[in-house]
Design a protein around this motif. Structure first.
Motif, PDB file in Angstrom:
ATOM      1  N   PHE B 399       0.809  -1.173  -0.132  1.00 17.34           N
ATOM      2  CA  PHE B 399      -0.091  -0.116   0.074  1.00 17.34           C
ATOM      3  C   PHE B 399       0.765   1.177   0.174  1.00 17.34           C
ATOM      4  O   PHE B 399       0.414   2.508   0.106  1.00 17.34           O
ATOM      5  CB  PHE B 399      -1.001  -0.004   0.995  1.00 17.34           C
ATOM      6  CG  PHE B 399      -0.244  -0.133   2.470  1.00 17.34           C
ATOM      7  CD1 PHE B 399       0.133   1.251   3.385  1.00 17.34           C
ATOM      8  CD2 PHE B 399       0.117  -1.272   3.150  1.00 17.34           C
ATOM      9  CE1 PHE B 399       0.898   0.928   4.291  1.00 17.34           C
ATOM     10  CE2 PHE B 399       0.640  -1.326   4.340  1.00 17.34           C
ATOM     11  CZ  PHE B 399       0.893  -0.241   5.018  1.00 17.34           C
ATOM     12  N   THR B 401       4.076   3.728  -1.401  1.00 20.84           N
ATOM     13  CA  THR B 401       4.318   4.212  -2.840  1.00 20.84           C
ATOM     14  C   THR B 401       5.279   3.232  -3.632  1.00 20.84           C
ATOM     15  O   THR B 401       5.873   2.677  -3.155  1.00 20.84           O
ATOM     16  CB  THR B 401       5.257   5.548  -2.566  1.00 20.84           C
ATOM     17  OG1 THR B 401       6.047   5.474  -1.719  1.00 20.84           O
ATOM     18  CG2 THR B 401       4.349   6.581  -2.473  1.00 20.84           C
ATOM     19  N   SER B 415      10.550  -4.396  10.616  1.00 14.35           N
ATOM     20  CA  SER B 415       9.983  -3.178  10.970  1.00 14.35           C
ATOM     21  C   SER B 415       9.255  -2.139   9.747  1.00 14.35           C
ATOM     22  O   SER B 415       9.993  -2.203   8.784  1.00 14.35           O
ATOM     23  CB  SER B 415      10.661  -2.228  11.694  1.00 14.35           C
ATOM     24  OG  SER B 415      10.548  -0.856  11.555  1.00 14.35           O
ATOM     25  N   GLY B 416       8.063  -1.723   9.590  1.00 12.12           N
ATOM     26  CA  GLY B 416       7.611  -1.290   8.545  1.00 12.12           C
ATOM     27  C   GLY B 416       8.215   0.067   8.492  1.00 12.12           C
ATOM     28  O   GLY B 416       8.206   0.925   7.513  1.00 12.12           O
ATOM     29  N   GLY B 417       8.585   0.871   9.685  1.00 13.54           N
ATOM     30  CA  GLY B 417       9.311   2.137   9.563  1.00 13.54           C
ATOM     31  C   GLY B 417      10.457   2.105   8.902  1.00 13.54           C
ATOM     32  O   GLY B 417      10.872   2.661   8.052  1.00 13.54           O
ATOM     33  N   ILE B 418      11.278   1.031   9.064  1.00 12.12           N
ATOM     34  CA  ILE B 418      12.718   0.724   8.429  1.00 12.12           C
ATOM     35  C   ILE B 418      12.455   0.554   7.165  1.00 12.12           C
ATOM     36  O   ILE B 418      13.100   0.878   6.239  1.00 12.12           O
ATOM     37  CB  ILE B 418      13.438  -0.331   9.204  1.00 12.12           C
ATOM     38  CG1 ILE B 418      13.683  -0.280  10.630  1.00 12.12           C
ATOM     39  CG2 ILE B 418      14.743  -0.593   8.586  1.00 12.12           C
ATOM     40  CD1 ILE B 418      14.071   1.169  10.955  1.00 12.12           C
ATOM     41  N   MET B 420      10.061   1.874   5.273  1.00 10.01           N
ATOM     42  CA  MET B 420       9.771   3.102   4.605  1.00 10.01           C
ATOM     43  C   MET B 420      11.273   3.944   4.281  1.00 10.01           C
ATOM     44  O   MET B 420      11.521   4.361   3.440  1.00 10.01           O
ATOM     45  CB  MET B 420       8.773   4.223   5.424  1.00 10.01           C
ATOM     46  CG  MET B 420       7.478   3.620   5.065  1.00 10.01           C
ATOM     47  SD  MET B 420       6.972   3.834   3.267  1.00 10.01           S
ATOM     48  CE  MET B 420       6.863   5.425   3.231  1.00 10.01           C
ATOM     49  N   ALA B 421      12.154   3.753   5.394  1.00 15.24           N
ATOM     50  CA  ALA B 421      13.499   4.325   5.160  1.00 15.24           C
ATOM     51  C   ALA B 421      14.115   3.721   4.100  1.00 15.24           C
ATOM     52  O   ALA B 421      15.030   4.139   3.281  1.00 15.24           O
ATOM     53  CB  ALA B 421      14.120   4.217   6.471  1.00 15.24           C
ATOM     54  N   LEU B 423      12.772   2.510   1.366  1.00 15.88           N
ATOM     55  CA  LEU B 423      12.280   2.968   0.067  1.00 15.88           C
ATOM     56  C   LEU B 423      12.556   4.144  -0.221  1.00 15.88           C
ATOM     57  O   LEU B 423      13.079   4.583  -1.229  1.00 15.88           O
ATOM     58  CB  LEU B 423      10.818   2.931   0.614  1.00 15.88           C
ATOM     59  CG  LEU B 423       9.991   3.370  -0.836  1.00 15.88           C
ATOM     60  CD1 LEU B 423       9.997   2.087  -1.979  1.00 15.88           C
ATOM     61  CD2 LEU B 423       8.384   3.154  -0.356  1.00 15.88           C
ATOM     62  N   GLY B 424      12.726   5.041   0.865  1.00 17.51           N
ATOM     63  CA  GLY B 424      13.241   6.451   0.662  1.00 17.51           C
ATOM     64  C   GLY B 424      14.481   6.690   0.332  1.00 17.51           C
ATOM     65  O   GLY B 424      14.888   7.342  -0.465  1.00 17.51           O
ATOM     66  N   HIS B 466      17.420  -6.208   7.798  1.00 15.01           N
ATOM     67  CA  HIS B 466      17.077  -5.414   9.096  1.00 15.01           C
ATOM     68  C   HIS B 466      16.502  -6.424  10.052  1.00 15.01           C
ATOM     69  O   HIS B 466      15.279  -7.079   9.564  1.00 15.01           O
ATOM     70  CB  HIS B 466      16.401  -4.120   9.066  1.00 15.01           C
ATOM     71  CG  HIS B 466      15.584  -3.922  10.172  1.00 15.01           C
ATOM     72  ND1 HIS B 466      14.470  -4.165  10.463  1.00 15.01           N
ATOM     73  CD2 HIS B 466      16.265  -3.229  11.196  1.00 15.01           C
ATOM     74  CE1 HIS B 466      14.163  -3.775  11.561  1.00 15.01           C
ATOM     75  NE2 HIS B 466      14.990  -3.006  12.360  1.00 15.01           N
ATOM     76  N   GLU B 468      15.282  -7.668  14.160  1.00 16.63           N
ATOM     77  CA  GLU B 468      15.476  -7.493  15.668  1.00 16.63           C
ATOM     78  C   GLU B 468      15.568  -8.735  16.477  1.00 16.63           C
ATOM     79  O   GLU B 468      16.234  -8.807  17.579  1.00 16.63           O
ATOM     80  CB  GLU B 468      14.145  -7.010  15.989  1.00 16.63           C
ATOM     81  CG  GLU B 468      13.836  -5.430  15.609  1.00 16.63           C
ATOM     82  CD  GLU B 468      12.722  -4.798  15.864  1.00 16.63           C
ATOM     83  OE1 GLU B 468      11.791  -5.379  16.616  1.00 16.63           O
ATOM     84  OE2 GLU B 468      12.335  -3.608  15.277  1.00 16.63           O
TER      85      GLU B 468
END
Lengths: 718, 718
Positions: B399, B401, B415-418, B420-421, B423-424, B466, B468
């Protein structure tokens, strides 16, 4: 022993050693020094023959250690010249013969004076071997060392250094500066050692080398420390071949007077100014004019009347009125004569851009400049530099591209390449600077002078310096100690790992690799050391932006659990402390986050939350006086896009600042490329924010804390 | 002892201990285990009363050690229950009484069985205390440890770990894996220890815990090693409360079969597809369509006939033909019933985007999915993920970009946050990827499965993960060992510093912090560990770009002396080796650089040089077969502007590549902002270049070398 007697006795002994053509003292000679300075050693006596050895041994209560005594044998153990725990006449006899035979085999031409018979030192779990020593560092002079002894000393290199002399408190602090500090306090039921006695050994060694600078190295190895004292089992003393030459020094007032005219000049002359584009003398003129310098700019060129629209002078001596700075843009071979004229004119500062001096092997040419400068009282910047920028004066005295973003950080670099990296980084990140200065060959002005100035300069709130060496480490430490209480000093010391080349005659010497000494002493001076170029640049950019924390309690607020874990790692790596959230504050956080989110620390607000959740939790952290710093972990979602987060966060920070609440806030933004704009937006508004990294924001916060501790702005020492 | 007898004897003893309700073995019990497995211990006997002690002591040749024996006293020294070096009947008597009295005072209700009388172990400089142990790691299972012993063991933590069991060679390698390795080989004239005997102690401990998994911890501390053997002075054994539950495993062929259909699907169903913008089910549909996926896309939604122009089905079971992947975009509470249908349809992979499972405390809901998946043979990705990208298939099953830059690196994040990092960062740096995968809760599919697939996937030349935690450390190690010889595996292990929370009953346990074990074992598996998020991203971007070095000789060519110093620091920091330049090559370099430039290494061509000097010296480095990697330090000057340097360098590299000469080349560009464009230009052409940093390019080269060594592509082990 009265100080005068003490000095006289040591003086006489050292002179005798010199007269003997030696630089290494024998053990009995070293013992004379130890006794004179009250350095505690075991009872011992020299036995010149085997029966003397038996008699000596009988005097001590218990077994003895026997050691070869020869001025030609430094490493006694390797020579088979040490036997430990000898008891009874028969064994003493056997040991004597064995030692002498081994020493003869090891060094057939060695002069053997006899065998030292020494009280056996305590052993067992209550006896701890430590090493106390002193070396003569090329940068810092006399340096005292303390570390854990034993066979592992060179493996673990658990050793700490201080400038000599040290007082009793500073000596004691060294016992806590090693990794194995706890061992000295006693572990697993074992009693601690007599800390005062160990510290006293350190203090006395530091006093000895301070009072006799010709002593190059002292090595008490091991010192056996027990709960009831500390005895140096072996004392080794080495003399220097010659005393280092003293350097000319300036008073603080003198430095500030000339630096003020250099950094805030009213009149600048350009020696070798030119109309020809591409020439350094033209670039400097254009940068001075285009940079908006509001003082006088005087081109000097014997073959022109007018340069870039300004009247040109044949010589600097023809310029009417005072000149504060002469910038040189002429080939190396012409510099000396032009500098003579600058001296005659009474110009206090010469900025020597040209290369072709010490860096190309032309040391003589450089020495000539130094002599001229000293004769006329002209201070020299360079040679072999890109020049310097003083943005608040609109001054770009350089042939590089101009830079005019005014701000709080002053940067210096020893290397021109690093200077260009500073310039590029500053421009790319829009970092406001007060000055960028090239130091080049440092024939005269160096880091001490600039640190002294920047310490006083109201436009500078942070100083960052790239350096490869220090001409005078003690002057630098003094300038740093005066500056650090007012503003952070960041140092990138290059050449960290090139150490080890120094020839060392002692254990302490072998442990005192250049960088080990630099590292300890810079830290004690309160300097924040950057591990690399990029970190120096990031610290320089961020430290002035961050307010000073008022305590140790760091709270992480994160939208991404994964970022929270990595931010926690970074907090620990940087020596920061995750606050233990009190129950009432925990309850307050919980009121805003989903039931499955995690309060505690990190406060995990979870990723699906709207901007209001970030805002509410950030407000809580700012409002609660027990929280001292915030680390934010943002997660890019459709619900809270990057710029929405940035604007809301900046607004809250601004609101609290207006109320007088100003805590350091750093942020890691995890998301698609829009987070880059959000980071810029936040940075400009006082939130130190970085995209695609959890380490960088926390590293910068860690640097701020290191400075705040060194500056005495935080209680305690972590 | 024959293996069967050995096992039987230990089995009987452990059962007796269990029957006794204990988990800690007494010293005599531990000795039975030691004897059964040939773990060498000093001669010792239990004395139940004082006269027995005198008799036992008389049997040993020399002084003895006396120790309290009580199942209730674990820390004997703390209890005053140990006396060392007792000799003679009178002293043995006194020691016996003292020990028993101290133990009674320490633990009044302890059951005291007597005093153990033990042969005194060797001491002195030739005796080295080491520690050998085994623990049960929650991730890796039985792990064997070796380190230096003594009072400093917990200060220096000089210890190394391996998966148990180890063979003789692997055990021996542990002696060289500690910092103090040299001490074991003998330093300062002292002889080395009997390495084979020490290794044998390690091997036998590893065998013991492997054959008896119920043994949680074994601690031989200290093992006293001498040139003639190695004796365990104390053996401590702890049993686990219960054996860990076995996990379901899949064969490599099974994993590859389902992963192939997941990563190269021909048909994808979207459960919960939607026409409503902003809904996850709409974003997934749009990304699949816009991403250019060439296979079938089947929306599933009971309340629509047509979604985004595709025929919608009421249920996945209605879809004609095979479906490879079902992407779930429905709320958590509906997932189980939909997964049943997916199972009935025979879809092998379910991609579970929804959150609301274990991460929000709904473990039961997640367990239900796992059970359904196992029943139908559906493998589960997630839940609680952003989805996944497979760029070479044009597949954006997410879902977030879309991202379509095809390339060689596969990235996963827990992790989803990682995510996104990732991707960016990828978008900002135009990094080509083969896949980006969110692993989320890892209810089923995890890093092992993806590593197994990416290892075989021809589109992937580098894997970066990545994580944990690992559900099954051994499965991961197995997958890594299979993959590393073919391509680099980079791991960012988050939660490094959260360790230490584990309750430890032994020294080995205390040393085996989670991260210490992870670090050793991941390295042995050949994984390149990234110290932080940014490094993981930079390694992932750069490793596939760099060719593999063919040897250790690194040469720095620099225009800025200052960069050269910092690059040298970085080379050392990263464990790389600056080549000692042979005389003929040195002469060749000198022919191109000014007389005051420095050949040697770094090759300092000085800053005023034109592009031709950079080019000529780079050519030399590429041409000479003795040089294996180049580190370039560029200095922005008017004579050689950034893009001129970049174009010339890229051209030369390309020319050599065409000739089959392809060495890793990294570059640090120091200059004004134009260097950023030059870095992008170089990176796209195979030169890993960074602006404003000397550390980053060398760190990446260091990562490439670490992988090349692990993959066996470089001789020797550094």
């Amino acid at each position: 022993m009265p100080a005068e007697d003490r000095k006289e006795r040591v003086r006489a002994l050292l002179d005798a050693v010199r007269a003997d053509g030696r630089t290494a003292l024998t053990a009995p000679e070293a013992k004379v020094l130890a006794d004179a300075y009250g350095i505690a050693v075991p009872g011992e006596e020299l036995a010149r023959d085997v029966e003397e050895a038996v008699a000596r041994a009988a005097r001590f209560d218990g077994p003895v250690v026997m050691k070869i005594v020869s001025p030609d044998i430094l490493h006694k153990t390797e020579a088979g010249g040490v036997v430990v725990g000898v008891a009874g006449a028969a064994d003493v006899r056997a040991a004597f013969h064995r030692i002498v035979a081994a020493a003869r085999a090891y060094a057939p031409v060695a002069h053997i004076e006899g065998v030292q018979v020494q009280e056996l030192l305590p052993s067992g779990p209550a006896a701890q071997e430590v090493i106390v020593g002193a070396v003569t560092d090329p940068t810092f002079g006399k340096v005292v060392a303390f570390g854990l002894g034993g066979v592992l000393v060179e493996v673990h290199k658990d050793v700490t250094f201080r400038l000599a002399p040290v007082d009793a408190d500073e000596a004691l602090s060294m016992l806590d500066s090693i990794r194995a500090a706890q061992v000295l306090r006693g572990v697993r039921g074992a009693p601690g050692v007599d800390r005062g006695a160990v510290a006293e050994q350190i203090r006395r060694v530091s006093q000895l080398v301070t009072e006799f600078p010709e002593i190059a190295e002292v090595d008490l190895n091991p010192v056996v420390a027990t709960p009831r004292g500390a005895l140096a089992a072996d004392v080794r003393v080495l003399l220097a071949d010659r005393a280092p030459a003293p350097r000319r020094t300036y008073t603080r007032a003198e430095i500030l007077a000339s630096m003020r005219r250099l950094m805030r000049p009213r009149s600048v002359a350009v020696i070798g100014a030119s109309n020809e584009p591409g020439k350094i003398g033209n670039s400097v003129m254009r940068n001075l004019i285009d940079g908006g310098f509001s003082g006088e700019i005087h081109p000097v060129n014997p073959r022109a009347d007018d340069i870039e629209g300004r009247k040109a002078y044949k010589s600097v001596t023809d310029i009417p009125g005072e000149v504060d700075v002469a910038v040189f843009a002429i080939p190396a071979k012409f510099v000396a004569s032009a500098l003579e004229e600058v001296g005659r004119k009474g110009v206090p500062n010469a900025v020597l851009i040209p290369s072709g001096f010490a860096e190309t092997g032309e040391q003589g040419l450089q020495d000539e400049l130094v002599a001229i400068g000293e004769r006329h009282g002209v201070r020299l910047l360079g040679p072999n530099i890109y020049g310097y920028y003083a943005t608040w004066q609109g001054l770009c005295a350089t042939f590089c591209t101009p830079y005019d973003v005014k701000g709080p950080v002053a940067l210096t670099s020893q290397s021109g390449g690093i200077g260009m990296a500073i310039l590029g980084f500053a421009r790319a990140t829009n970092t406001g600077v007060s000055a960028i200065v090239g130091l080049g060959n440092k024939s005269d002005l160096d880091e001490d002078d600039f640190l002294t100035w920047f310490g006083e300069d109201a436009d500078t709130r942070c100083v960052a310096m790239h350096l490869e060496d220090l001409k005078d480490g003690r002057a630098f430490v003094e300038a740093a100690r005066a500056t650090v209480p007012k503003k952070p000093v960041v140092v990138l010391k290059a050449g960290r790992t090139a150490a080890g080349a120094r020839a060392a005659g002692s254990h302490t010497g072998a442990l005192a690799g250049d960088d080990a000494v630099y590292d300890d002493i810079l830290r004690q001076a309160g300097v924040v050391r950057a591990p690399g170029l990029r970190e120096m640049l990031e610290y320089a950019r961020a430290l002035p932006v961050l307010p000073t924390p008022k305590g140790d309690n760091v709270v992480i607020i994160t939208g991404a659990g994964g970022s929270g874990v990595l931010l926690s790692d970074a907090v620990t790596d940087n020596g920061l402390r995750l606050m233990e959230i009190p129950a009432d504050l925990d309850a307050s956080f919980r009121a805003f986050i989903p039931p499955f989110g995690a309060a505690g620390n990190p406060v995990d607000i979870t990723g699906g939350e709207p901007p209001s959740t970030y805002e509410a939790t950030i407000r809580l952290g700012l409002e609660d006086a027990r929280v001292h710093a915030l680390v934010l972990g943002y997660w890019h979602t459709i619900v809270t896009p990057p710029m929405v987060f940035a604007e809301s966060t900046a607004r809250v920070i601004e609101e609290f600042r207006a109320r007088g609440i100003d805590k350091p806030v750093v942020a890691s933004l995890a998301g698609d490329v829009e987070v880059e704009e959000a980071c810029r937006y936040l940075f400009e508004r006082g939130v130190v924010a970085y995209p695609y990294t959890t380490e960088q924001p926390v590293a910068v916060l860690g640097a701020k804390y290191r400075w705040a501790r060194a500056a005495g702005l935080l209680g305690g020492d972590r």
